[in-house]
Design a protein around this motif. Structure first.
Motif, mmCIF file in Angstrom:
data_model
loop_
_atom_site.group_PDB
_atom_site.id
_atom_site.type_symbol
_atom_site.label_atom_id
_atom_site.label_comp_id
_atom_site.label_asym_id
_atom_site.label_seq_id
_atom_site.Cartn_x
_atom_site.Cartn_y
_atom_site.Cartn_z
ATOM 1 N N SER A 1 -16.828 12.737 1.728
ATOM 2 C CA SER A 1 -18.000 11.873 1.653
ATOM 3 C C SER A 1 -17.586 10.503 1.133
ATOM 4 O O SER A 1 -16.427 10.277 0.794
ATOM 5 N N MET A 2 -18.544 9.594 1.066
ATOM 6 C CA MET A 2 -18.268 8.242 0.592
ATOM 7 C C MET A 2 -17.838 8.228 -0.875
ATOM 8 O O MET A 2 -17.195 7.290 -1.333
ATOM 9 N N ASN A 3 -18.204 9.293 -1.608
ATOM 10 C CA ASN A 3 -17.809 9.364 -3.024
ATOM 11 C C ASN A 3 -16.293 9.387 -3.199
ATOM 12 O O ASN A 3 -15.768 8.935 -4.214
ATOM 13 N N TYR A 4 -15.603 9.944 -2.200
ATOM 14 C CA TYR A 4 -14.142 10.070 -2.277
ATOM 15 C C TYR A 4 -13.449 9.268 -1.177
ATOM 16 O O TYR A 4 -12.294 9.526 -0.847
ATOM 17 N N PHE A 5 -14.179 8.297 -0.635
ATOM 18 C CA PHE A 5 -13.637 7.520 0.494
ATOM 19 C C PHE A 5 -12.346 6.789 0.130
ATOM 20 O O PHE A 5 -11.345 6.862 0.846
ATOM 21 N N TRP A 6 -12.353 6.085 -0.996
ATOM 22 C CA TRP A 6 -11.221 5.228 -1.338
ATOM 23 C C TRP A 6 -9.973 6.023 -1.686
ATOM 24 O O TRP A 6 -8.861 5.643 -1.291
ATOM 25 N N ILE A 7 -10.119 7.129 -2.394
ATOM 26 C CA ILE A 7 -8.949 7.924 -2.749
ATOM 27 C C ILE A 7 -8.383 8.606 -1.503
ATOM 28 O O ILE A 7 -7.155 8.712 -1.338
ATOM 29 N N LEU A 8 -9.257 9.070 -0.592
ATOM 30 C CA LEU A 8 -8.785 9.668 0.656
ATOM 31 C C LEU A 8 -8.098 8.620 1.531
ATOM 32 O O LEU A 8 -7.098 8.909 2.190
ATOM 33 N N LEU A 9 -8.661 7.409 1.529
ATOM 34 C CA LEU A 9 -8.050 6.313 2.300
ATOM 35 C C LEU A 9 -6.644 6.038 1.789
ATOM 36 O O LEU A 9 -5.699 5.878 2.577
ATOM 37 N N PHE A 10 -6.497 6.012 0.479
ATOM 38 C CA PHE A 10 -5.183 5.758 -0.119
ATOM 39 C C PHE A 10 -4.198 6.884 0.207
ATOM 40 O O PHE A 10 -3.055 6.636 0.598
ATOM 41 N N ILE A 11 -4.649 8.139 0.064
ATOM 42 C CA ILE A 11 -3.776 9.292 0.308
ATOM 43 C C ILE A 11 -3.372 9.393 1.773
ATOM 44 O O ILE A 11 -2.186 9.585 2.096
ATOM 45 N N CYS A 12 -4.336 9.272 2.666
ATOM 46 C CA CYS A 12 -4.077 9.484 4.097
ATOM 47 C C CYS A 12 -3.421 8.287 4.772
ATOM 48 O O CYS A 12 -2.405 8.425 5.460
#
Length: 317
Positions: A227-238
């Motif tokens: 979800s958007m709550n974890y968008f930035w951390i997922l963007l960084f990881i992926c």
């Protein structure tokens, strides 16, 4: 040269922050789920770079190459990186980072036994120092977390095997390192998706819940908590860590050669624990610091040996 240095710098930071980023979302995503997400998106991120960076395209890949990519994908994504994710769940990010950085040691051994490649004198010294450093960190006489250490070493060992198989695969398929990595990520993601889907079948999930060590893998989610709550951390990881880290690593390799690009993995054992200490507040024991220094010395020797081999090869030509 400035651009090459920038590539190495970015790749070094991305790879050194990998364990920290993954540790930060522990409990939010299933380890297997996160593995699937980051390598699928990472593979997609690499496609444009592969297309732009040479004549290697998905359209020119031969069907016989599919088996190679399924094999490298299984070794890298399904086996090695799954063990890696589990290691981060059960142990400190700094410890996993250092132990995983020793995967070139295992690659050297696999190259010797499988490809019959000779180990140079400096390579042997580096190998011995790396093993000593591992033993100092692991401290067999006083194991405090055998499961986490075993998972991390298993991940490093299988990644070393993947490195050798991937080198062979590049020769078979005619693809360069970047393209092979991209297709490996995508093939491994498909394999992992199939396995994850099977764990969500009721009969299979019920059986897995009855077996103690299989319970954590039953009903593995695919899109849970995305979800958007974890968008930035997922963007960084992926995108940054997985896709970008490998992309900049191979771009540096193509501009300056393997020895310069390999500096990334020589710095990681020293930088990653420091980042973990600053960002996660992890405490690093004295024996871990000593082991890191020994491994770094071994890495420097490997780098010197690689430089000497390149100079000797140039003189022979």
């Amino acid at each position: 040269m400035k651009k090459t240095f920038l590539y190495v710098l970015i790749s070094t930071f991305m790879f050194s922050s990998m364990e920290i980023a993954l540790k930060s979302v522990q409990g939010v995503f299933s380890p297997i789920q996160l593995n699937l997400i980051r390598f699928f998106i990472g593979g997609l991120v690499l496609i444009p770079v592969v297309m732009k960076n040479g004549k290697q395209t998905l359209l020119t890949s031969k069907w016989k190459s599919l088996g190679v990519f399924l094999l490298t994908g299984f070794l890298c994504v399904v086996v090695s990186m799954t063990l890696f994710q589990l290691a981060i769940m059960y142990d400190e990010a700094s410890t996993v980072a250092v132990l995983f950085s020793c995967n070139p040691v295992f690659a050297l051994l696999f190259a010797f036994f499988i490809l019959r490649e000779k180990i140079s004198r400096l390579g042997f010294i580096s190998l011995v120092l790396s093993i000593i450093g591992l033993l100092v960190i692991v401290n067999p006489a006083n194991l405090t977390n055998p499961l986490g250490i075993s998972l991390a070493l298993g991940s490093a060992l299988t990644f070393g095997l993947y490195s050798i198989v991937s080198r062979w695969g590049s020769q078979v398929t005619g693809q360069n390192g970047l393209a092979t990595t991209c297709y490996t990520f995508l093939a491994g993601s498909v394999e992992l998706l199939i396995l994850v889907s099977i764990t969500n079948i009721s009969a299979v999930a019920n059986y897995m819940n009855k077996v103690e060590w299989l319970k954590p893998f039953a009903n593995t989610p695919i899109i849970h908590n995305i979800s958007m709550n974890y968008f930035w951390i997922l963007l960084f990881i992926c995108v940054c860590v997985t896709g970008g880290g490998f992309a900049f690593y191979f771009l540096a390799m193509e501009r300056a050669g393997v020895s310069i690009a390999s500096i990334v993995f020589f710095i990681k054992p020293g930088l990653a624990p420091i980042l973990a200490m600053i960002l996660l507040g992890e405490k690093i024991t004295i024996n871990t610091w000593i082991g890191i220094v020994i491994i770094l010395i071994g890495s420097v020797i490997t780098f010197i040996g690689s430089q000497m081999e390149q100079k000797n090869a140039a003189l022979e030509e």
